[in-house]
Design a protein around this motif. Structure first.
Motif, PDB file in Angstrom:
ATOM      1  N   PRO A  71       0.731  -1.084  -0.108  1.00 48.78           N
ATOM      2  CA  PRO A  71       0.045  -0.027  -0.068  1.00 48.78           C
ATOM      3  C   PRO A  71       0.742   1.270  -0.047  1.00 48.78           C
ATOM      4  N   GLU A  72       1.868   1.334   1.085  1.00 48.45           N
ATOM      5  CA  GLU A  72       2.546   2.745   0.785  1.00 48.45           C
ATOM      6  C   GLU A  72       3.415   2.936  -0.447  1.00 48.45           C
ATOM      7  N   ASN A  73       3.971   1.748  -0.927  1.00 53.19           N
ATOM      8  CA  ASN A  73       4.574   1.912  -2.054  1.00 53.19           C
ATOM      9  C   ASN A  73       3.823   2.375  -3.234  1.00 53.19           C
ATOM     10  N   ILE A  74       2.554   1.430  -3.311  1.00 53.69           N
ATOM     11  CA  ILE A  74       1.561   2.025  -4.551  1.00 53.69           C
ATOM     12  C   ILE A  74       1.155   3.719  -4.132  1.00 53.69           C
ATOM     13  N   ALA A  75       0.853   3.984  -3.016  1.00 55.87           N
ATOM     14  CA  ALA A  75       0.540   5.360  -2.746  1.00 55.87           C
ATOM     15  C   ALA A  75       1.620   6.381  -3.188  1.00 55.87           C
ATOM     16  N   GLY A  76       2.821   6.018  -3.083  1.00 53.81           N
ATOM     17  CA  GLY A  76       4.083   6.881  -3.630  1.00 53.81           C
ATOM     18  C   GLY A  76       4.100   6.687  -5.127  1.00 53.81           C
ATOM     19  N   LEU A  77       4.004   5.697  -5.745  1.00 53.95           N
ATOM     20  CA  LEU A  77       3.883   5.497  -7.109  1.00 53.95           C
ATOM     21  C   LEU A  77       2.801   6.311  -7.951  1.00 53.95           C
ATOM     22  N   VAL A  78       1.697   6.155  -7.367  1.00 57.43           N
ATOM     23  CA  VAL A  78       0.578   6.756  -8.152  1.00 57.43           C
ATOM     24  C   VAL A  78       0.702   8.410  -8.171  1.00 57.43           C
ATOM     25  N   LYS A  79       1.669   8.783  -7.409  1.00 57.14           N
ATOM     26  CA  LYS A  79       1.822  10.386  -7.370  1.00 57.14           C
ATOM     27  C   LYS A  79       2.883  10.646  -8.409  1.00 57.14           C
ATOM     28  N   LEU A  80       3.431   9.772  -9.191  1.00 59.61           N
ATOM     29  CA  LEU A  80       4.296  10.086 -10.427  1.00 59.61           C
ATOM     30  C   LEU A  80       3.381  10.071 -11.596  1.00 59.61           C
ATOM     31  N   PRO A  81       3.969  10.811 -12.550  1.00 63.87           N
ATOM     32  CA  PRO A  81       3.153  10.607 -13.970  1.00 63.87           C
ATOM     33  C   PRO A  81       3.607   9.642 -14.823  1.00 63.87           C
TER      34      PRO A  81
END
Length: 202
Positions: free
Chosen positions: A4-14
């Motif tokens: 979850p934390e990794n996904i949350a960080g990734l989806v902030k990227l373009p």
């Protein structure tokens, strides 16, 4: 992606796609529903290997998938059935110097995109590139993604490959801390390389 934390960080990227692997033999296997908000600009993609239609359909519903990548020996008929469910359908093929492009012909109408990966007895995740010169002989109009061994070291070379049918780069094992856990710093660096190449090509 499954943490979850990794996904949350990734989806902030373009980025355009985020992949979840529903293949039990993979070290990146996702075993439960991922209940996290994904921006509408990113397609939640399920990766399957030789799964049956019922399993894929149920997973599409449970995981709210918008795209499906079939990475096994799936038939043309199964590809068409999954595409008819209203998701984007990507069919992966392992490529080496001996790969015959005519193997793809029957799939042309049944898929939205191909994905070309390094050929392996396993299904994906080799971390190795294949000879990209092989793509110069690709005879069809169907767009494709490039996968297999992409890294910070060769990303610019891949992006500069002069083929308008190449529409995306699949960043996987070379951008991981461990299986299923992306290195967001490396992803950021990769996106900056791509941005630089886009500006340079204008």
């Amino acid at each position: 992606m499954r943490e979850p934390e990794n996904i949350a960080g990734l989806v902030k990227l373009p980025i355009n796609y985020i992949g979840h692997i529903f293949y039990e033999k993979s070290p990146r296997y996702v075993s439960e529903v991922i209940d996290l908000p994904i921006p509408k600009t990113i397609k939640r993609t399920g990766v399957f290997v030789n799964a049956d239609r019922a399993t894929i359909k149920q997973t599409i519903l449970d995981q709210q998938l918008e795209a499906v990548q079939l990475h096994g020996n799936e038939s043309v008929a199964l590809c068409q059935e999954i595409k008819d469910l209203g998701v984007e359908l990507i069919k992966a093929f392992g490529v080496d110097d001996d790969f015959q492009w005519n193997e793809l012909e029957a799939y042309l109408a049944a898929v939205d995109y191909f994905l070309f990966d390094s050929k392996s007895e396993a299904y994906g995740g080799t971390g190795k590139t294949f000879n990209w010169d092989k793509l110069k002989t690709y005879p069809y109009a169907k767009p494709y993604f490039l996968s297999g061994g992409l890294s910070l070291e060769n990303l610019a070379e891949a992006y500069q490959f002069d083929d308008e049918r190449l529409i995306g780069l699949d960043l996987n094992s070379k951008f991981e801390i461990s299986a299923g856990l992306k290195d967001l710093d490396k992803i950021n660096k990769a996106l900056k390389i791509i941005e630089h190449e886009q500006i340079s090509s204008k």
